[in-house]
Write an enzyme that holds these catalytic residues in place. Structure first.
Site, PDB file in Angstrom:
ATOM      1  N   PRO A 321      62.165  27.454  88.148  1.00  0.00           N
ATOM      2  CA  PRO A 321      61.490  28.126  87.036  1.00  0.00           C
ATOM      3  C   PRO A 321      62.365  28.159  85.792  1.00  0.00           C
ATOM      4  CG  PRO A 321      62.424  29.748  88.535  1.00  0.00           C
ATOM      5  CD  PRO A 321      62.676  28.395  89.156  1.00  0.00           C
ATOM      6  N   CYS A 391      56.764  22.244  54.739  1.00  0.00           N
ATOM      7  CA  CYS A 391      55.837  21.514  53.884  1.00  0.00           C
ATOM      8  C   CYS A 391      54.821  20.765  54.721  1.00  0.00           C
ATOM      9  CB  CYS A 391      56.614  20.558  53.000  1.00  0.00           C
ATOM     10  SG  CYS A 391      57.679  21.480  51.919  1.00  0.00           S
TER      11      CYS A 391
END
Ligand code: LLP
Length: 463
Positions: A321, A391
């Site tokens: 995990p 941007c």
């Protein structure tokens, strides 16, 4: 978020089409313990605290954006996983979710092993003192240099991902005069219910060797003939952010079938199986993750049952995990910069980070929660999209969420469950400086990965 029933409160009631958005049933000031780390709470003034420290103080000391990692929660989750699997199994934390020297030390102290998937992760693990024997080395295209480094260091296992790699690792080990313990990663042909980019057990993809058409059996045959490697088991990882245990069960069953075939053909009972990682966590209140003990029980029951019916000794199980340990333990703290209400649509809330510190929303359409954390507010909920400063219009941190309508520039907001695959996938897009990771525990906060500086950026730019 849900998209049914009634639109958000009065402010939006006439704006959103019926049946589209639901205002949250709960108070926006409430912090759902499913998505926030364990020591997070609101203090008497309504500000969020973690490890006993108020976010305004953290922002002042460490700046924003920044990841705050709840160390005691991380350690508790490590213990929950190792207690759930018990002494007859091994838990390998998947370092790709987030790795740093401090994390490696915590893992050692809590008795976990570590899965690395690159030379960089291996170097971090070794540098922080993880015993090599507790490291598993993964990857579908490890370089020969990486293999040499891993074998020289004496890693506990290398997970072989292809026919070429079986030979490569065997040659390196032989050259170095050692016998390297290995597992073979198989693809079991399960369609995991998750985003296509993070599903890994169907056959049409780059990882592993298919069980289908006897390919995995052939890989075992070859591995057993080579002196440089000792085949200790079979590995399967079916994907990531998975809630349904059915895929793991099918995978466990098919891996055990292969063990039975290997026993029948070679008279060898491989002693280990690794069932990978991939257990889902709650990013929003609608997600319902399984607890480690439920997962451990489901997996060990199925392996035991299948082995009994095949007449095999039950192999030692390991799991890997990553997200389920570190994911819920951190949140990202941002400062609100600009706010742009679009009548009839939504309000865009721009923060001082974005896709450079959390690419998951843009990449996987991931859902996140968000809360105003520098204060509480009783203002009406407003539907927002939390966006970054990059941007690019796809620079979205939280696609749809509700925040109080009195939100103002300078407020601090936090996105929970960002411990996994956020800092580790962070970029310098637009020459953004990657945020620090600050560990918080018992009233103390310390930087474990510092914020990048412009000098860091310019140091690499040697033109
Ligand atoms: N073991 C192997 C062999 C893996 O490839 C992975 C993840 C894990 C364990 C740990 O999986 P976890 O328990 O963390 O789900 N960047 C994606 C996730 C990619 C996972 C890659 N492999 C995301 O942000 O969702």
């Amino acid at each position: 978020m849900s998209r049914s029933a009634h639109p958000a409160g009065p402010r939006h009631a006439d704006v959103y089409p019926e049946g589209h958005y639901t205002a949250p049933a709960t108070d926006l000031n409430e912090l759902d313990p499913k998505v926030w780390s364990r020591t997070v709470t609101r203090d008497a003034d309504g500000a969020l605290t973690v490890g006993g420290i108020e976010v305004a103080r953290l922002a002042e000391e460490f700046g924003t954006p920044a990841y705050f990692l709840d160390e005691s929660d991380f350690r508790a989750r490590c213990r929950a996983w190792s207690d759930a699997f018990g002494p007859d199994a091994d838990v390998f934390y998947a370092g790709k979710a987030f790795l740093s020297r401090a994390v490696v030390r915590w893992l050692q102290e809590e008795g976990l092993n570590l899965d690395v998937c690159s030379g960089g992760e291996l170097a971090t693990a070794l540098d922080a003192g993880m015993p090599a024997g507790r490291i598993a080395f993964h990857g579908n295209n490890k370089t020969v240099a990486e293999i040499e480094r891993a074998v020289e260091a004496g890693v506990g296992r290398i997970v072989l991902d292809s026919f070429q790699e079986i030979v490569r690792v065997a040659h390196v080990a032989q050259r170095l005069g050692v016998r390297q313990r290995v597992q073979i990663r198989v693809t079991v042909g399960v369609e995991a219910h998750t985003h296509e980019f993070i599903a890994t057990a169907h056959e049409d993809q780059k990882f592993g060797i298919a069980l289908a058409d006897g390919l995995a059996a052939e890989a075992v045959r070859r591995a057993l003939t080579l002196d440089g490697i000792e085949l200790i088991g079979i590995h399967s990882h079916i994907g990531s952010q998975i809630f349904d245990m059915a895929g793991f069960e099918v995978s466990a069953r098919r891996v055990v079938q292969l063990l039975a075939e290997v026993r029948d053909e070679h008279g060898v009972e491989l002693p280990e199986i690794d069932l990978g990682g991939g257990l889902g966590i709650a990013y929003t209140s609608e997600d319902d993750p399984r607890e480690p003990h439920e997962i451990a029980k489901a997996l060990s029951d199925i392996v035991t049952r299948e082995c009994e019916s095949a007449g095999l000794r039950t192999p030692r199980i390991s799991v890997e995990p990553g997200r389920a340990i570190v994911g819920p333990t951190a949140f990202t703290l941002y400062e609100v910069g600009t706010i742009k209400p679009l009548e009839g649509l939504r309000t865009y809330v721009s923060v001082d980070g974005g896709m450079s510190d959390n690419i998951r929303t843009a990449l996987y359409d991931a859902e996140y929660s968000v809360a105003l954390v520098s204060r509480s507010s009783d203002a009406e909920p407003m539907l927002v999209r939390v966006v970054g400063k990059h941007c690019e219009s796809g620079d979205i941190v939280v696609k749809d969420a509700f925040l109080p309508s009195d939100l103002a520039p300078g407020d601090l907001i936090a996105v929970p469950a960002t411990g996994a695959y956020c800092r580790s996938m962070a970029s310098n897009y637009n020459h953004a400086l990657r945020p620090p990771v600050v560990a918080v525990r018992d009233g103390e906060a310390r930087v474990i990965v510092r914020r990048e500086t412009e000098e860091d950026l310019l140091r690499l730019d040697v033109g």
